[in-house]
Scaffold this active site. Structure first.
Site, PDB file in Angstrom:
ATOM      1  N   ASP A 176       0.903  -1.120  -0.094  1.00  0.00           N
ATOM      2  CA  ASP A 176      -0.001  -0.002   0.158  1.00  0.00           C
ATOM      3  C   ASP A 176       0.750   1.197  -0.056  1.00  0.00           C
ATOM      4  O   ASP A 176       2.193   1.249  -0.294  1.00  0.00           O
ATOM      5  CB  ASP A 176      -1.054  -0.106   1.197  1.00  0.00           C
ATOM      6  CG  ASP A 176      -2.134   0.606   0.757  1.00  0.00           C
ATOM      7  OD1 ASP A 176      -2.516   1.965   0.470  1.00  0.00           O
ATOM      8  OD2 ASP A 176      -3.436  -0.210   0.901  1.00  0.00           O
ATOM      9  N   HIS A 197      -3.011   2.887  -4.498  1.00  0.00           N
ATOM     10  CA  HIS A 197      -2.340   2.471  -3.365  1.00  0.00           C
ATOM     11  C   HIS A 197      -0.866   1.831  -3.557  1.00  0.00           C
ATOM     12  O   HIS A 197      -0.615   1.110  -2.878  1.00  0.00           O
ATOM     13  CB  HIS A 197      -3.285   1.123  -2.539  1.00  0.00           C
ATOM     14  CG  HIS A 197      -4.443   1.609  -2.209  1.00  0.00           C
ATOM     15  ND1 HIS A 197      -4.861   2.256  -0.890  1.00  0.00           N
ATOM     16  CD2 HIS A 197      -5.980   1.858  -2.550  1.00  0.00           C
ATOM     17  CE1 HIS A 197      -6.101   2.707  -0.588  1.00  0.00           C
ATOM     18  NE2 HIS A 197      -6.635   2.390  -1.802  1.00  0.00           N
ATOM     19  N   GLU A 216      -9.993   2.264  -5.100  1.00  0.00           N
ATOM     20  CA  GLU A 216      -9.744   3.731  -4.879  1.00  0.00           C
ATOM     21  C   GLU A 216      -8.677   4.284  -5.723  1.00  0.00           C
ATOM     22  O   GLU A 216      -7.821   4.919  -5.155  1.00  0.00           O
ATOM     23  CB  GLU A 216      -9.640   3.747  -3.464  1.00  0.00           C
ATOM     24  CG  GLU A 216     -10.847   3.239  -2.741  1.00  0.00           C
ATOM     25  CD  GLU A 216     -10.270   3.272  -0.916  1.00  0.00           C
ATOM     26  OE1 GLU A 216     -11.170   3.599  -0.238  1.00  0.00           O
ATOM     27  OE2 GLU A 216      -9.227   2.694  -0.625  1.00  0.00           O
TER      28      GLU A 216
HETATM   29  C1  ACM Z   1     -11.103  -1.054   0.576  1.00  0.00           C
HETATM   30  O1  ACM Z   1     -11.547  -1.148   1.804  1.00  0.00           O
HETATM   31  N1  ACM Z   1     -10.711   0.114   0.002  1.00  0.00           N
HETATM   32  C2  ACM Z   1     -11.214  -2.007  -0.356  1.00  0.00           C
END
Ligand code: ACM
Length: 638
Positions: free
Chosen positions: A204, A278, A356
């Site tokens: 991440d 991420h 995201e």
């Molecule tokens: C997530 O909670 N961004 C998969």
């Protein structure tokens, strides 16, 4: 007439007593498919003989059982690998397959002088042993000798098997790093509740946690940030030359050991490499993976703000944390990464994230514009979908299947992708209707990084998930073909989780509720019965020195305004049968203070409402200090 009345009465007494007995003595989580309690009990003898098949894949199972039956009890165990009708505990693999119980099910018979567990496969024996251990007194969980306990269980016949094959817990080891030993501890805890899948979120923005040979900077640079404490996401940016010594990573040998450790306990590990978003830790290590000029100045995030979430998801990036879908070097990089990940993790899936990903830097990138023109891509979702389809080809070329968060549906789902549905169940339902495999993991029921009580008590996170809500998790929506729903999982994101004790606190007891949703028959779910068992398991976790949240005992505050604008406070509890005592005079309420019986309006000059819950004359909740000002703010926010 009289005689039959007496008989009826006796029968009633017996049934009632039996019912209470079952409630208090048998507290297996997750609830087994069928339990019959028989008269009598089984007591462990001092010399215990365990009959077990001679198989390498039962080694840890036998070690676990032996530890439990000897260390707290002071008893002795002898293991024999031949048929022995009078062994104390017989672990038998069925010669003829019992189709009802499948690969993970078991039949457990506890008789006055012997315990027999039968299963088709070793995993079933392991789960039968977990249930057996839960029948003994809580002190069996202690790892030292406990005196003056009768090591006794009720006599039962249990037939049990799981509802779903995918019973997962996700552990984010990127936002905060957890050592190999801590991950092993987590595995030990999850298998108590018959979870069989550990999803490791390995990469991440805050850390890359897996050694990749030939890409040394991923772990030299990408695994380290600056230690900060407080509210993650609000930290001051570290000075450019701040010491980056917080974090860590797993070497490939560590990963091999973890995989073996998990396997010996019938747990698969699902690795996640979260791309294209991420990915700041990867970009800080290899800036050429970004489309954005100046990425060579990027550093691994330490919890300082770098995304603007004020417009919802996807966020607007203030720092570009995405890999560049228009850059061939990215696919070469991912090929290298997935080749090694595929070789290290035997599980059939690799998780590629997909969640995201901000698109605002892509929108400005000439490289992305050129890619869109070349490939006929109409928007950023299609750009991301192009990326995911190429990643799927890479993953499949390594002999693995791709799974990703439900954003991978947007812009067109890759042909064979499985979907992990987190933004509610809708993504999962859509994917299943398209014939794709699905794992349900909705924020609404299984996000165990959320607070499990009032923010005045719990460390702050942006949302709340109470135990009783987690218990309502139903992975299988009515509208889809069950064959596509592989199961579900709870997710432990660790932005706000700084250490292992707090990871435990956040996982238990909600992990018990979700385990029951994934293992037990839907028809057997019952909140009151479940919570009675949870209370027994709190004692077990105490004995095992595993931390859990007592938040379920705390009161729930509801505020509103009366017609004359006064504050109106309603108090409630998740658990039936608790009393709430309160004070407005700053002193500490106990069961001699006023008992809550209806909405309260604070006296004019009161500054603090203190509350505590009791069960009878025993305090069970925490003393909660609720400023009146806070309640006024909440009432005015509506
Ligand atoms: C997530 O909670 N961004 C998969």
């Amino acid at each position: 007439m009289k005689k039959s009345f007496i008989l009826l009465f006796l029968c009633f007494v017996t049934v009632t007593a039996f019912g209470q007995n079952v409630q208090s003595r048998i507290a297996i989580i997750p609830e087994p498919v069928t339990i019959t309690e028989n008269p009598g009990s089984f007591t462990l003898p001092h010399h215990i003989t365990i009959e077990a098949p001679a198989r390498a894949d039962l080694k840890e199972t036998l070690a676990f059982l032996t530890q439990k039956l000897t260390v707290p009890t002071g008893n002795e165990v002898k293991i024999i690998h031949r048929e022995s009708a009078d062994a104390t505990v017989r672990l038998l693999l069925n010669k003829q397959v019992n189709n009802t119980i499948g690969d993970e099910g078991y039949q457990l018979s506890v008789m006055p002088a012997q315990v027999v567990i039968k299963a088709n496969k070793p995993a079933g024996l392991f789960y039968g042993i977990q249930s057996l251990i839960q029948l003994f007194p809580a002190s069996i969980e202690t790892d030292n000798l406990v005196k003056n306990v009768t090591w006794e269980t009720p006599c039962v016949e249990i037939t049990d098997y799981p509802r779903f094959g995918w019973r997962g817990l996700m552990f984010d080891v990127s936002r905060h790093f957890f050592t190999k030993q801590e991950v092993e501890q987590y595995i030990d805890q999850m298998v108590r509740y018959k979870y069989n899948l550990l999803h490791l979120h390995l990469t991440d923005d805050q850390g890359w946690r897996i050694e990749i040979k030939g890409l040394p900077k991923l772990t030299e640079v990408g695994a380290w940030n600056v230690k900060k404490e407080g509210y993650f996401g609000t930290f001051t940016p570290p000075a450019p030359d701040a010491l980056r010594n917080y974090g860590g990573f797993y070497t490939q040998d560590d990963i091999k050991e973890l995989v073996q450790y998990a396997k010996a306990r019938f747990v698969n590990i699902l690795p996640e490499i979260d791309v294209p978003g991420h990915s700041l830790a990867a970009i800080a290590s290899y800036p050429e993976l970004s489309c954005t000029p100046g990425a060579d100045k990027y550093q691994v995030n330490s919890g300082e703000p770098f995304m603007d979430w004020s417009h919802g998801a996807p966020p607007i990036a203030l720092v570009d944390n995405t890999l560049c879908p228009a850059n061939e070097k990215v696919y070469t990089f991912l090929d290298k990464v997935f080749t090694q990940v595929a070789a290290l993790f035997p599980f059939e899936y690799i998780h590629v994230g997909g969640d995201e990903a901000p698109h605002n830097y892509w929108e400005k990138s000439p490289q992305i514009q050129a890619l869109m023109k070349k490939e006929g891509l109409k928007n950023m979702n299609e750009v991301q979908s192009y990326f995911t389809k190429r990643v799927e080809k890479i993953v499949e070329s390594k002999g693995k299947k791709l799974i990703g968060w439900d954003e991978i549906l947007e812009g067109g789902l890759a042909p064979n992708a499985a979907v992990m549905s987190w933004r509610g169940m809708e993504g999962g339902i859509a994917a299943a209707k398209m014939g794709h495999e699905v794992v349900m993991s909705p924020t609404t029921y299984v996000y165990i990084d959320y607070m499990q009580g009032d923010p005045i008590v719990e460390p702050r996170v942006y949302s709340t998930l109470l135990l009783s809500k987690a218990y309502q998790f139903e992975p299988l929506p009515d509208s889809v073909d069950p064959k596509y729903i592989k199961g579900g999982q709870a997710n432990l994101w660790t932005e706000q989780i700084y250490n292992m004790r707090y990871a435990e606190y956040m996982t238990w007891p909600r992990g018990m509720a979700i385990a029951e949703a994934l293992w037990s028959p839907k028809a057997k779910r019952n909140w009151d019965h479940f919570f009675g068992k949870v209370e027994q398991h709190f004692k077990r976790l105490d004995a095992a020195q595993i931390k859990y949240a007592p938040s379920v005992y705390d009161p729930i505050f509801k505020v509103s305004r009366t017609t004359d604008k006064k504050l109106r406070i309603e108090l409630g509890t998740e658990v039936n049968g608790l009393d709430i005592y309160y004070s407005f005079d700053n002193t500490f309420p106990d069961n001699f203070y006023p008992k809550y019986s209806g909405p309260l309006t604070p006296p004019d000059d009161a500054v603090m409402l203190k509350v505590i819950t009791y069960e009878g004359n025993k305090p069970v909740g925490r003393m909660i200090y609720m400023p009146i000002e806070e309640l006024n703010k909440r009432a005015d926010k509506k």
